[in-house]
Design a protein around this motif. Structure first.
Motif, PDB file in Angstrom:
ATOM      1  N   TRP A 131      -2.162  12.606  -3.709  1.00 29.28           N
ATOM      2  CA  TRP A 131      -3.450  11.934  -3.716  1.00 29.28           C
ATOM      3  C   TRP A 131      -4.399  12.629  -2.732  1.00 29.28           C
ATOM      4  N   GLY A 132      -3.995  12.745  -1.474  1.00 27.22           N
ATOM      5  CA  GLY A 132      -4.719  13.530  -0.485  1.00 27.22           C
ATOM      6  C   GLY A 132      -6.092  13.015  -0.120  1.00 27.22           C
ATOM      7  N   ARG A 133      -6.332  11.718  -0.288  1.00 28.92           N
ATOM      8  CA  ARG A 133      -7.623  11.106   0.025  1.00 28.92           C
ATOM      9  C   ARG A 133      -7.388   9.810   0.806  1.00 28.92           C
ATOM     10  N   PRO A 134      -8.450   9.145   1.254  1.00 31.65           N
ATOM     11  CA  PRO A 134      -8.247   7.826   1.847  1.00 31.65           C
ATOM     12  C   PRO A 134      -7.608   6.883   0.829  1.00 31.65           C
ATOM     13  N   VAL A 135      -6.743   6.014   1.310  1.00 33.45           N
ATOM     14  CA  VAL A 135      -6.015   5.092   0.437  1.00 33.45           C
ATOM     15  C   VAL A 135      -6.653   3.706   0.530  1.00 33.45           C
ATOM     16  N   PRO A 136      -7.192   3.196  -0.571  1.00 36.36           N
ATOM     17  CA  PRO A 136      -7.809   1.861  -0.530  1.00 36.36           C
ATOM     18  C   PRO A 136      -6.749   0.770  -0.482  1.00 36.36           C
ATOM     19  N   GLY A 137      -7.201  -0.455  -0.271  1.00 36.00           N
ATOM     20  CA  GLY A 137      -6.293  -1.591  -0.300  1.00 36.00           C
ATOM     21  C   GLY A 137      -5.718  -1.801  -1.689  1.00 36.00           C
ATOM     22  N   PHE A 138      -4.670  -2.616  -1.759  1.00 38.85           N
ATOM     23  CA  PHE A 138      -3.970  -2.871  -3.022  1.00 38.85           C
ATOM     24  C   PHE A 138      -3.692  -4.358  -3.154  1.00 38.85           C
ATOM     25  N   GLY A 139      -4.091  -4.933  -4.288  1.00 43.57           N
ATOM     26  CA  GLY A 139      -3.840  -6.342  -4.545  1.00 43.57           C
ATOM     27  C   GLY A 139      -5.057  -7.001  -5.160  1.00 43.57           C
ATOM     28  N   PRO A 140      -4.920  -8.244  -5.583  1.00 44.83           N
ATOM     29  CA  PRO A 140      -5.991  -8.926  -6.309  1.00 44.83           C
ATOM     30  C   PRO A 140      -7.212  -9.226  -5.446  1.00 44.83           C
ATOM     31  N   SER A 141      -8.356  -9.343  -6.124  1.00 47.96           N
ATOM     32  CA  SER A 141      -9.618  -9.584  -5.419  1.00 47.96           C
ATOM     33  C   SER A 141      -9.762 -11.027  -4.952  1.00 47.96           C
ATOM     34  N   ASP A 142      -8.884 -11.921  -5.426  1.00 51.54           N
ATOM     35  CA  ASP A 142      -8.923 -13.319  -4.987  1.00 51.54           C
ATOM     36  C   ASP A 142      -7.701 -13.666  -4.139  1.00 51.54           C
ATOM     37  N   ALA A 143      -7.193 -12.675  -3.411  1.00 49.10           N
ATOM     38  CA  ALA A 143      -5.999 -12.878  -2.589  1.00 49.10           C
ATOM     39  C   ALA A 143      -6.228 -13.980  -1.552  1.00 49.10           C
ATOM     40  N   ARG A 144      -5.215 -14.798  -1.352  1.00 54.20           N
ATOM     41  CA  ARG A 144      -5.251 -15.829  -0.311  1.00 54.20           C
ATOM     42  C   ARG A 144      -4.557 -15.364   0.966  1.00 54.20           C
ATOM     43  N   LEU A 145      -3.768 -14.287   0.858  1.00 53.45           N
ATOM     44  CA  LEU A 145      -3.033 -13.745   1.992  1.00 53.45           C
ATOM     45  C   LEU A 145      -3.282 -12.248   2.074  1.00 53.45           C
ATOM     46  N   LEU A 146      -3.596 -11.764   3.263  1.00 57.42           N
ATOM     47  CA  LEU A 146      -3.825 -10.345   3.493  1.00 57.42           C
ATOM     48  C   LEU A 146      -2.775  -9.818   4.453  1.00 57.42           C
TER      49      LEU A 146
ATOM     50  N   GLY B 254      -1.279 -13.153  -5.308  1.00 52.69           N
ATOM     51  CA  GLY B 254      -2.047 -13.809  -4.261  1.00 52.69           C
ATOM     52  C   GLY B 254      -2.087 -13.072  -2.951  1.00 52.69           C
ATOM     53  N   VAL B 255      -1.663 -11.813  -2.936  1.00 51.88           N
ATOM     54  CA  VAL B 255      -1.550 -11.031  -1.703  1.00 51.88           C
ATOM     55  C   VAL B 255      -2.254  -9.689  -1.885  1.00 51.88           C
ATOM     56  N   ARG B 256      -2.930  -9.245  -0.850  1.00 51.14           N
ATOM     57  CA  ARG B 256      -3.503  -7.904  -0.824  1.00 51.14           C
ATOM     58  C   ARG B 256      -2.998  -7.195   0.422  1.00 51.14           C
ATOM     59  N   VAL B 257      -2.760  -5.886   0.295  1.00 53.96           N
ATOM     60  CA  VAL B 257      -2.258  -5.066   1.392  1.00 53.96           C
ATOM     61  C   VAL B 257      -3.324  -4.037   1.747  1.00 53.96           C
ATOM     62  N   THR B 258      -3.639  -3.912   3.031  1.00 55.77           N
ATOM     63  CA  THR B 258      -4.661  -2.963   3.462  1.00 55.77           C
ATOM     64  C   THR B 258      -4.275  -2.410   4.829  1.00 55.77           C
ATOM     65  N   ALA B 259      -5.196  -1.633   5.423  1.00 53.40           N
ATOM     66  CA  ALA B 259      -4.955  -1.050   6.744  1.00 53.40           C
ATOM     67  C   ALA B 259      -6.289  -0.828   7.438  1.00 53.40           C
TER      68      ALA B 259
ATOM     69  N   ALA C 277      10.725 -14.330   7.095  1.00 46.95           N
ATOM     70  CA  ALA C 277      10.331 -15.593   7.723  1.00 46.95           C
ATOM     71  C   ALA C 277       8.834 -15.622   8.000  1.00 46.95           C
ATOM     72  N   VAL C 278       8.288 -14.509   8.515  1.00 46.51           N
ATOM     73  CA  VAL C 278       6.850 -14.459   8.775  1.00 46.51           C
ATOM     74  C   VAL C 278       6.071 -14.548   7.472  1.00 46.51           C
ATOM     75  N   LEU C 279       6.513 -13.822   6.455  1.00 47.15           N
ATOM     76  CA  LEU C 279       5.805 -13.835   5.173  1.00 47.15           C
ATOM     77  C   LEU C 279       5.826 -15.223   4.533  1.00 47.15           C
ATOM     78  N   ARG C 280       6.953 -15.907   4.612  1.00 49.56           N
ATOM     79  CA  ARG C 280       7.028 -17.263   4.035  1.00 49.56           C
ATOM     80  C   ARG C 280       6.089 -18.214   4.779  1.00 49.56           C
ATOM     81  N   THR C 281       6.091 -18.130   6.092  1.00 47.90           N
ATOM     82  CA  THR C 281       5.215 -18.998   6.880  1.00 47.90           C
ATOM     83  C   THR C 281       3.755 -18.735   6.549  1.00 47.90           C
TER      84      THR C 281
ATOM     85  N   ALA D 271      -1.314 -19.996   3.614  1.00 42.87           N
ATOM     86  CA  ALA D 271      -2.350 -19.566   2.671  1.00 42.87           C
ATOM     87  C   ALA D 271      -2.454 -20.479   1.451  1.00 42.87           C
ATOM     88  N   GLY D 272      -1.472 -21.376   1.314  1.00 43.51           N
ATOM     89  CA  GLY D 272      -1.475 -22.272   0.163  1.00 43.51           C
ATOM     90  C   GLY D 272      -1.000 -21.608  -1.111  1.00 43.51           C
ATOM     91  N   LEU D 273      -0.180 -20.552  -0.975  1.00 49.66           N
ATOM     92  CA  LEU D 273       0.344 -19.906  -2.165  1.00 49.66           C
ATOM     93  C   LEU D 273       1.510 -20.715  -2.722  1.00 49.66           C
TER      94      LEU D 273
END
Length: 240
Positions: A44-59, A112-117, A226-230, A235-237
């Motif tokens: 890819w060799g470029r900046p990597v955008p976030g991944f996941g739905p646009s209506d995510a409740r958890l980031l 319901g989750v998006r991953v970014t940096a 455990a952290v992800l479940r909490t 987030a109400g997922l």
């Protein structure tokens, strides 16, 4: 300012960024030389955008793409051992459609989750400079503003991500307590929402899913789950 064309438009603009000369040179050099194990890949060799739905409740907020992970595949936490740990945990918690993430076209979906940096380019030695972190912050702020209507919780992986994300949450409209909350695994703080919408953001800290942490047992699969479940509950997922 909110990006035009929504999150998809923002992702396209992120992928075209060339703001940090050191990071541009490094990511492109890695893409040219490649690792022997991936000699047949077109990086890819470029900046990597976030991944996941646009209506995510958890980031989920990491650090930066890996040189031969996201910088190769074009998707956050995809194609490296850190991603193997993260996506397996998301799958086991019911937030991902499969336990592996190997390429951008492997069919993985997040629920319901998006991953970014906070830094979108792979940095040398996995260490962005403070200037590079601050230069990249505007992308995270725009992403947060676009996610704001649905976002209710966030998990930040590692102290660097925590330090980088707090100013972005503040700039996006949430109130960060003073003194600023200190990072720790399992830490939790509520960021009050703006008066216009009143929705708070539940913020959780988690050790990063780096090989150093997972190989030494500092972060175990059970600790991560455990952290992800909490956070998913906050987030109400729905349970899956």
């Amino acid at each position: 300012m909110v990006a035009p064309q929504g999150l998809g438009g923002l992702d396209r603009r992120v992928a075209g960024c060339r703001a940090c000369p050191r990071l541009v040179a490094w990511r492109e050099e890695v893409a040219r030389t490649r690792r022997a194990a991936f000699a047949d890949w077109t990086y890819w060799g470029r900046p990597v955008p976030g991944f996941g739905p646009s209506d995510a409740r958890l980031l989920i907020v990491g650090l930066a793409p890996a040189a031969h992970g996201g910088n190769r595949t074009g998707r956050m936490f995809t194609g490296d051992r850190s991603g193997d740990v993260l996506y397996r945990a998301l799958y086991e918690v019911g937030l991902a459609s499969q336990p592996t993430s190997v390429s951008a076209d492997d069919g993985l979906q997040l629920y319901g989750v998006r991953v970014t940096a906070p830094v979108h380019c792979a940095p040398p030695a996995n260490k962005p400079t403070p200037k590079e972190r601050d230069t990249c912050r505007s992308w995270l702020v725009q992403e947060l503003r676009l996610l704001r209507p649905s976002l209710r919780a966030a998990v930040v992986l590692g102290a660097f991500g925590w330090q980088a994300a707090l100013p972005a949450f503040a700039a996006a409209g949430w109130t960060v307590p003073r003194p600023r909350p200190v990072f720790g695994h399992g830490s939790h703080v509520s960021l009050a929402g703006a008066e216009t919408d009143g929705e708070a953001l539940e913020l959780f800290g988690c050790f990063h899913v780096s090989q150093r942490n997972t190989f030494t047992g500092r972060l175990t699969p059970d600790m991560l789950s455990a952290v992800l479940r909490t956070a998913a509950d906050a987030a109400g997922l729905p349970d899956r």
